[in-house]
Enzyme design. Structure first.
Site, PDB file in Angstrom:
ATOM      1  N   ARG A  68     122.449 -33.822  14.403  1.00  0.00           N
ATOM      2  CA  ARG A  68     123.363 -33.384  15.459  1.00  0.00           C
ATOM      3  C   ARG A  68     122.609 -33.256  16.777  1.00  0.00           C
ATOM      4  NH1 ARG A  68     121.476 -28.597  16.652  1.00  0.00           N
ATOM      5  NH2 ARG A  68     120.707 -27.212  15.021  1.00  0.00           N
ATOM      6  N   GLY A  70     121.454 -30.978  20.163  1.00  0.00           N
ATOM      7  CA  GLY A  70     121.019 -29.599  20.348  1.00  0.00           C
ATOM      8  C   GLY A  70     119.670 -29.303  19.724  1.00  0.00           C
ATOM      9  N   GLN A  71     119.267 -28.042  19.849  1.00  0.00           N
ATOM     10  CA  GLN A  71     117.971 -27.582  19.376  1.00  0.00           C
ATOM     11  C   GLN A  71     118.132 -26.848  18.041  1.00  0.00           C
ATOM     12  OE1 GLN A  71     114.939 -28.119  20.984  1.00  0.00           O
ATOM     13  NE2 GLN A  71     115.929 -29.379  22.531  1.00  0.00           N
ATOM     14  N   SER A 135     128.191 -21.502  18.523  1.00  0.00           N
ATOM     15  CA  SER A 135     127.428 -22.697  18.883  1.00  0.00           C
ATOM     16  C   SER A 135     128.215 -23.949  18.551  1.00  0.00           C
ATOM     17  CB  SER A 135     126.091 -22.725  18.131  1.00  0.00           C
ATOM     18  OG  SER A 135     125.296 -21.611  18.458  1.00  0.00           O
ATOM     19  N   GLY A 137     127.518 -28.280  17.957  1.00  0.00           N
ATOM     20  CA  GLY A 137     126.622 -29.421  17.854  1.00  0.00           C
ATOM     21  C   GLY A 137     127.365 -30.564  17.190  1.00  0.00           C
ATOM     22  N   GLY A 148     129.981 -29.798  14.061  1.00  0.00           N
ATOM     23  CA  GLY A 148     131.078 -29.037  14.650  1.00  0.00           C
ATOM     24  C   GLY A 148     130.615 -27.743  15.276  1.00  0.00           C
ATOM     25  N   LEU A 149     131.145 -26.603  14.809  1.00  0.00           N
ATOM     26  CA  LEU A 149     130.860 -25.316  15.436  1.00  0.00           C
ATOM     27  C   LEU A 149     130.429 -24.296  14.399  1.00  0.00           C
ATOM     28  CD1 LEU A 149     133.267 -22.979  14.842  1.00  0.00           C
ATOM     29  CD2 LEU A 149     134.591 -24.528  16.296  1.00  0.00           C
ATOM     30  N   CYS A 166     118.997 -22.229  20.001  1.00  0.00           N
ATOM     31  CA  CYS A 166     119.491 -23.374  20.784  1.00  0.00           C
ATOM     32  C   CYS A 166     118.524 -23.760  21.904  1.00  0.00           C
ATOM     33  CB  CYS A 166     120.887 -23.083  21.336  1.00  0.00           C
ATOM     34  SG  CYS A 166     122.071 -22.639  20.049  1.00  0.00           S
TER      35      CYS A 166
END
Length: 205
Positions: A68, A70-71, A135, A137, A148-149, A166
């Site tokens: 995904r 993001g971090q 969050s 991603g 998703g979230l 993140c």
């Protein structure tokens, strides 16, 4: 356009991730979109462009390098995870639009419990008074999204101190129970998913 809902309960992260990949690679233009509701065993996940320095200390919690955006973030029981397996090409949605749909779904759900939150365009996710509660991603393949979230409900937040959540140093995190709201995690999923489906149905018009 129909959307199938799947309530998966508690799942290991890697098996769920593999199932999302398999679904996305095997789908075609006639495959119905799906939304998966799940909670994960404790795990850190690192996004495609994740930097190792954002993992601040070692622990017995596994780290999975995932695909995904993001971090690094943390998943555990008591956190709502909603995966959106959506043909965004068919729905004529951009990635940023889908991110906004997911963020707004969390904002809408939190408002139902009397909590005021906001999304930040330069730092994706949802925040209450500067503390991150949700969050987002995503990954796009073959014109379709997966991942998703995640929305913190009632969990042990201490492992977030082992990372820069993140990728943001010193970012504080919060959850519904710390905001005075006690609710079953699946019950929390209902307004979140309802908002997502409404927004996707609107985009299809």
């Amino acid at each position: 356009m129909d959307i199938k809902l799947r309530r998966l309960g508690r799942q290991a992260y890697q098996s769920c991730w593999q199932a999302m990949q398999d679904f996305t690679l095997s789908r075609d233009h006639s495959t119905a979109d799906e939304i998966w509701i799940v909670e994960h065993d404790p795990v850190f996940t690192q996004g495609l462009n994740g930097k190792p320095e954002h993992l601040l200390r070692a622990s017995d919690i596994p780290l999975v390098n995932t695909d995904r955006g993001g971090q690094v973030t943390y998943h555990a029981p008591g956190q709502l995870v909603v995966y959106t397996l959506i043909d965004i090409q068919r729905r004529q949605l951009g990635v940023r639009q889908l991110v906004s749909v997911l963020e707004q779904a969390m904002v809408d759900a939190l408002a139902q419990y009397g909590l005021q939150s906001e999304a930040k365009r330069n730092a994706p996710g949802v925040y209450i008074a500067g503390e991150k509660i949700g969050s987002v991603g995503l990954r796009i393949k073959k014109g379709s999204s997966y991942h998703g979230l995640s929305l913190n409900n009632c969990m042990d937040l201490s492992p977030f101190s082992y990372i820069n959540p993140c990728g943001y140093q010193g970012l504080k995190v919060t959850q519904l129970v710390d905001q005075g709201v006690r609710i079953n995690t699946f019950e929390l999923a209902l307004p979140v998913v309802h908002s997502i489906i409404q927004a996707l149905d609107s985009s299809a018009c």
